[in-house]
Design an enzyme around this catalytic site. Structure first.
Site, PDB file in Angstrom:
ATOM      1  N   CYS A   2       0.840  -1.254  -0.168  1.00 31.37           N
ATOM      2  CA  CYS A   2      -0.023   0.101  -0.027  1.00 31.37           C
ATOM      3  C   CYS A   2       0.905   1.050   0.037  1.00 31.37           C
ATOM      4  CB  CYS A   2      -0.934   0.084   1.212  1.00 31.37           C
ATOM      5  SG  CYS A   2      -1.791  -1.573   1.418  1.00 31.37           S
ATOM      6  N   ARG A  27       1.754   0.807  -5.997  1.00 34.79           N
ATOM      7  CA  ARG A  27       2.146  -0.060  -4.948  1.00 34.79           C
ATOM      8  C   ARG A  27       0.768  -0.838  -4.602  1.00 34.79           C
ATOM      9  NH1 ARG A  27       6.738   1.200  -1.976  1.00 34.79           N
ATOM     10  NH2 ARG A  27       5.797   0.288  -0.185  1.00 34.79           N
ATOM     11  N   TRP A  74      -3.888  -2.149  -1.109  1.00 37.90           N
ATOM     12  CA  TRP A  74      -3.928  -3.344  -1.761  1.00 37.90           C
ATOM     13  C   TRP A  74      -4.590  -4.385  -0.792  1.00 37.90           C
ATOM     14  CZ3 TRP A  74      -1.993  -8.366  -1.268  1.00 37.90           C
ATOM     15  CH2 TRP A  74      -1.927  -8.995  -2.439  1.00 37.90           C
ATOM     16  N   ASN A 100       0.355   0.544   6.514  1.00 32.69           N
ATOM     17  CA  ASN A 100       0.899  -0.573   5.551  1.00 32.69           C
ATOM     18  C   ASN A 100       1.378  -1.637   6.424  1.00 32.69           C
ATOM     19  OD1 ASN A 100       0.614   1.166   3.401  1.00 32.69           O
ATOM     20  ND2 ASN A 100       2.461   1.600   3.129  1.00 32.69           N
ATOM     21  N   GLY A 101       1.152  -2.691   6.120  1.00 34.11           N
ATOM     22  CA  GLY A 101       1.547  -3.951   6.737  1.00 34.11           C
ATOM     23  C   GLY A 101       0.519  -4.678   7.516  1.00 34.11           C
ATOM     24  N   GLU A 483      10.553 -16.405 -17.348  1.00 31.18           N
ATOM     25  CA  GLU A 483      10.284 -15.077 -17.096  1.00 31.18           C
ATOM     26  C   GLU A 483       9.333 -14.385 -18.227  1.00 31.18           C
ATOM     27  OE1 GLU A 483      10.400 -13.145 -15.032  1.00 31.18           O
ATOM     28  OE2 GLU A 483      10.427 -11.032 -16.063  1.00 31.18           O
ATOM     29  N   LYS A 487       5.760 -12.949 -17.388  1.00 32.36           N
ATOM     30  CA  LYS A 487       5.535 -11.361 -18.190  1.00 32.36           C
ATOM     31  C   LYS A 487       4.279 -11.512 -18.664  1.00 32.36           C
ATOM     32  CE  LYS A 487       7.359  -9.633 -16.220  1.00 32.36           C
ATOM     33  NZ  LYS A 487       8.560  -9.306 -15.195  1.00 32.36           N
ATOM     34  N   GLU A 490       1.001 -12.227 -16.360  1.00 25.76           N
ATOM     35  CA  GLU A 490       0.666 -11.095 -15.281  1.00 25.76           C
ATOM     36  C   GLU A 490       0.173  -9.796 -15.954  1.00 25.76           C
ATOM     37  OE1 GLU A 490       3.619  -9.456 -12.889  1.00 25.76           O
ATOM     38  OE2 GLU A 490       5.347  -9.904 -14.217  1.00 25.76           O
ATOM     39  N   HIS A 506       7.581 -35.014 -22.841  1.00 21.87           N
ATOM     40  CA  HIS A 506       7.333 -35.854 -21.485  1.00 21.87           C
ATOM     41  C   HIS A 506       5.890 -35.652 -21.118  1.00 21.87           C
ATOM     42  CE1 HIS A 506      11.188 -37.961 -21.820  1.00 21.87           C
ATOM     43  NE2 HIS A 506      11.553 -36.669 -21.807  1.00 21.87           N
ATOM     44  N   LYS A 603       3.013  -3.632  -6.624  1.00 16.71           N
ATOM     45  CA  LYS A 603       4.293  -3.479  -6.754  1.00 16.71           C
ATOM     46  C   LYS A 603       5.412  -4.189  -5.871  1.00 16.71           C
ATOM     47  CE  LYS A 603       7.927  -2.503  -9.434  1.00 16.71           C
ATOM     48  NZ  LYS A 603       7.996  -3.394 -10.530  1.00 16.71           N
TER      49      LYS A 603
HETATM   50  C1  F6R Z   1       6.952  -9.852 -12.001  1.00 15.00           C
HETATM   51  C2  F6R Z   1       7.264  -8.942 -10.776  1.00 15.00           C
HETATM   52  C3  F6R Z   1       7.348  -9.902  -9.334  1.00 15.00           C
HETATM   53  C4  F6R Z   1       8.133  -9.563  -8.425  1.00 15.00           C
HETATM   54  C5  F6R Z   1       8.347 -10.333  -7.263  1.00 15.00           C
HETATM   55  C6  F6R Z   1       9.431  -9.834  -6.251  1.00 15.00           C
HETATM   56  O1  F6R Z   1       7.004  -8.890 -13.005  1.00 15.00           O
HETATM   57  O2  F6R Z   1       7.271  -7.805 -10.606  1.00 15.00           O
HETATM   58  O3  F6R Z   1       7.067 -11.232  -9.675  1.00 15.00           O
HETATM   59  O4  F6R Z   1       9.470  -9.966  -9.008  1.00 15.00           O
HETATM   60  O5  F6R Z   1       7.430  -9.788  -6.479  1.00 15.00           O
HETATM   61  O6  F6R Z   1       9.677  -8.467  -6.068  1.00 15.00           O
HETATM   62  P1  F6R Z   1      11.057  -7.795  -5.597  1.00 15.00           P
HETATM   63  O7  F6R Z   1      11.804  -7.857  -6.612  1.00 15.00           O
HETATM   64  O8  F6R Z   1      10.645  -6.347  -5.267  1.00 15.00           O
HETATM   65  O9  F6R Z   1      11.275  -8.575  -4.166  1.00 15.00           O
END
Ligand code: F6R
Length: 608
Positions: A2, A27, A74, A100-101, A483, A487, A490, A506, A603
């Site tokens: 948040c 965030r 969030w 937050n938390g 990856e 991407k 998401e 397999h 984020k």
């Molecule tokens: C994917 C993405 C998430 C972060 C993950 C870790 O695009 O952004 O999978 O990579 O939540 O976040 P950090 O790197 O901030 O620990």
């Protein structure tokens, strides 16, 4: 997860609060709210389910006050709704809190406060704080004392900002596990969970430590600990550019951040390559060559894309330094009572430096006496501070929820570490020089890939309406596939699955059909023939293939091909990943998704 903002000063707080929340919206973005201590007494609150723009539309013109707090949420406890949005208040509406938390003993506190007469109006753990602080804010008690006493009863993590209708000359903030940063202005003060909300107003900031509180007034601040000892904090200067926090003419932050990669890679490399000894210098490791030689294994810990970047990192370390290395989701590691070995180096990877699961994994390793390095983008973040040393990425702020430039810079940081390790072990000077030269060439090679953005947009439009997509790669290509799939799913919400190309026959080959196209990583390396055979197997089952390759496969093996410049084989994964970022971005745009703020995500994931 948040976002928090706060203002106190001679101006009207609301415009800053709304602008700051818009900057923090990446965030968390399911609800938002603001509270101001009105000039005519009392606290005014507006909060809505939805985005900051919805909140701005709901705030009346006369919503004014010189002291205010705001929040973008969030959801963790309770659905996104007006009632669950922050700020939360006590029943007398004297106290307002943004948080937050997670308050772990919220249920117990809620029961106790209810028995004492509090009436709860939301399902959140935060509302407990409002009632608890109000219960301590009795006649003659300063707000900071009430907050300190209340936090003494709380178990959990928090970054909070508290407003008191009866003491509108101050805001009290506190940090334990969720960041709070103070911004120092001219006869005005700011606070936020993240500097991105502050940089338009001030560059002078103070990051609170865990367990620290601050009383913030228009003319200054005082910091102190939970046991009331005054602390003395020197402001630091934020050096990230203001335009890092704007889309800078791009349609989305994500596209901007993808295009920033030549520059962010240069920054990650800057001052770290040593051509004379064909190695890398990493000043922050806090490990000398002798200590490094004693390391027998490397374990990399991160979540999501950070974990996949760690997989590329493990590969680099094994190849260049010949030290066994493995990447594991930090979120799993921390719960499985891991065996911590004295000769293993643990490396935590995090863009935000706040991811709770990664932080908890670091704490678990350290509690058991292990040594942890951080590969982190955010300077001074919780994970960076918890580690024994590490490498900062210097990728610049990453605003879009999906990680791109931080991912790439993480792989660069691992390449530097692998080179450094390798040259301490048996990597020859010639091989060291080969890697140094390849690293230096990367920014221009990334530019070459980015120049294909329009062509990739055309391909993305063609594939975006598929029922799903398979991503395949062999050995070095497999983390690229993982990856790439991550991407795509998401930000476009297209189902995507990554498989080692060798594993296709397999099981998952059964899925192949014209409706399920495959993105295949086909580098020109020692496994090229094997990869081409796999493409043949897919085509024989009427599968469509989009190859990402150094050389276009024969037309009968791939329907489309994106060509990528060749680096050294160890570094090829990094370049092969860039078109997949563009593919995901353009697919999401074609499907009209909210690219920078995908549904259900945030984020930094600061909860378990
Ligand atoms: C994917 C993405 C998430 C972060 C993950 C870790 O695009 O952004 O999978 O990579 O939540 O976040 P950090 O790197 O901030 O620990």
């Amino acid at each position: 997860m948040c976002g928090i903002v706060a203002y106190i000063g001679p101006k009207d707080a609301t415009p800053f609060l709304l602008e700051g929340l818009a900057r923090l919206e990446y965030r968390g973005y399911d609800s938002a709210g603001v509270a101001v201590a009105g000039r005519t007494g009392g606290i005014k609150v507006r909060k809505v389910k939805g985005r900051v723009a919805d909140l701005a539309a709901a705030v009346p013109v006369r919503f004014k006050g010189g002291t205010g707090i705001g929040h973008t949420r969030w959801a963790t406890h309770g659905v996104p709704s007006d009632a669950n949005a922050h700020p939360h208040q006590d029943n007398a509406e004297r106290i307002a809190v943004v948080h937050n938390g997670i308050i772990e003993n919220a249920d117990e506190l809620r029961a106790r406060l209810t028995a004492e007469g509090a009436v709860f109006r939301s399902e959140t753990d935060t509302e407990v704080l409002a009632h608890l602080i109000a219960a301590h804010a009795t006649e003659g008690v300063e707000l900071e004392e009430a907050v300190r006493a209340a936090l003494g009863k709380v178990v959990g993590t928090y970054g909070i900002a508290v407003l008191d209708a009866e003491q509108p000359d101050r805001i009290v903030v506190a940090r334990n596990g969720s960041p709070i940063v103070l911004g120092i202005g001219e006869k005005e003060m700011f606070a936020a969970s993240d500097v991105s909300a502050l940089v338009r107003y001030t560059r002078q900031v103070v990051h609170l430590e865990d367990g620290e509180l601050a009383t913030v007034r228009a003319d200054g601040f005082r910091t102190f600990t939970e046991d009331a000892r005054t602390t003395h904090r020197q402001p630091s200067t934020v050096d990230w550019e203001i335009d890092s926090y704007d889309t800078g003419g791009y349609e989305h932050f994500l596209l901007k951040e993808i295009h920033e990669q030549p520059g962010s890679v240069e920054r990650t490399l800057s001052g770290r390559l040593d051509e004379r000894f064909a190695t890398a210098h990493l000043g922050g490791l806090n490990l000398d060559a002798r200590e490094l030689r004693e390391i027998r294994r490397v374990k990399i810990l991160g979540c999501g894309s950070a974990y996949y970047a760690g997989e590329m990192g493990a590969q680099l370390i094994e190849e260049l330094a010949r030290i066994p290395a493995h990447s594991e989701p930090a979120s799993e590691f921390r719960y499985r009572n891991p065996v911590i070995e004295a000769d293993t180096l643990y490396i935590a990877v995090s863009q935000s430096g706040e991811t709770y699961d990664t932080l908890a994994a670091v704490q678990e390793v350290k509690r058991k006496g292990g040594r942890v390095l951080g590969v982190v983008n955010t300077v001074g973040s919780a994970i960076a501070r918890e580690c024994d040393g590490g490498i900062y990425l210097h990728a610049g702020p990453e605003i879009s929820v999906a990680s791109t430039k931080a991912f790439t810079s993480t792989v660069i940081a691992f390449a530097l570490l692998a080179l450094h390790f390798g040259r301490i072990h048996d990597l020859s000077p010639a091989d060291g020089r080969r890697i140094v030269a390849a690293l230096k060439a990367l920014p221009d090679q990334i530019r070459e890939v980015l120049a294909q953005s329009d062509a990739i947009a055309g391909l993305a439009a063609e594939y975006a309406d598929s029922e799903g997509m398979m991503f395949i790669g062999r050995v070095r290509g497999y983390p690229v596939a993982r990856e790439g799939a991550q991407k795509l799913k998401e930000i476009s919400y297209v189902h995507a699955e990554a498989y080692p190309a060798s594993e296709l026959k397999h099981g998952p080959l059964a899925l192949i059909s014209p409706e399920l196209p495959t993105v295949a990583l086909v580098p020109d390396d020692e496994l090229l023939d094997k990869n081409l055979t796999t493409l043949g197997e897919i085509k024989a089952r009427s599968g469509r293939v989009l190859a990402v390759a150094h050389r276009a496969p024969e037309a009968k093996l791939a329907d489309h091909c994106i060509l990528v410049p060749k680096s050294e084989p160890e570094l090829d994964p990094l370049l092969l990943n860039i078109p997949l970022q563009l593919l995901a971005y353009h697919a999401a745009v074609a499907l009209k998704r909210d690219v920078d703020k995908p549904r259900n995500l945030a984020k930094s994931v600061t909860v378990e």
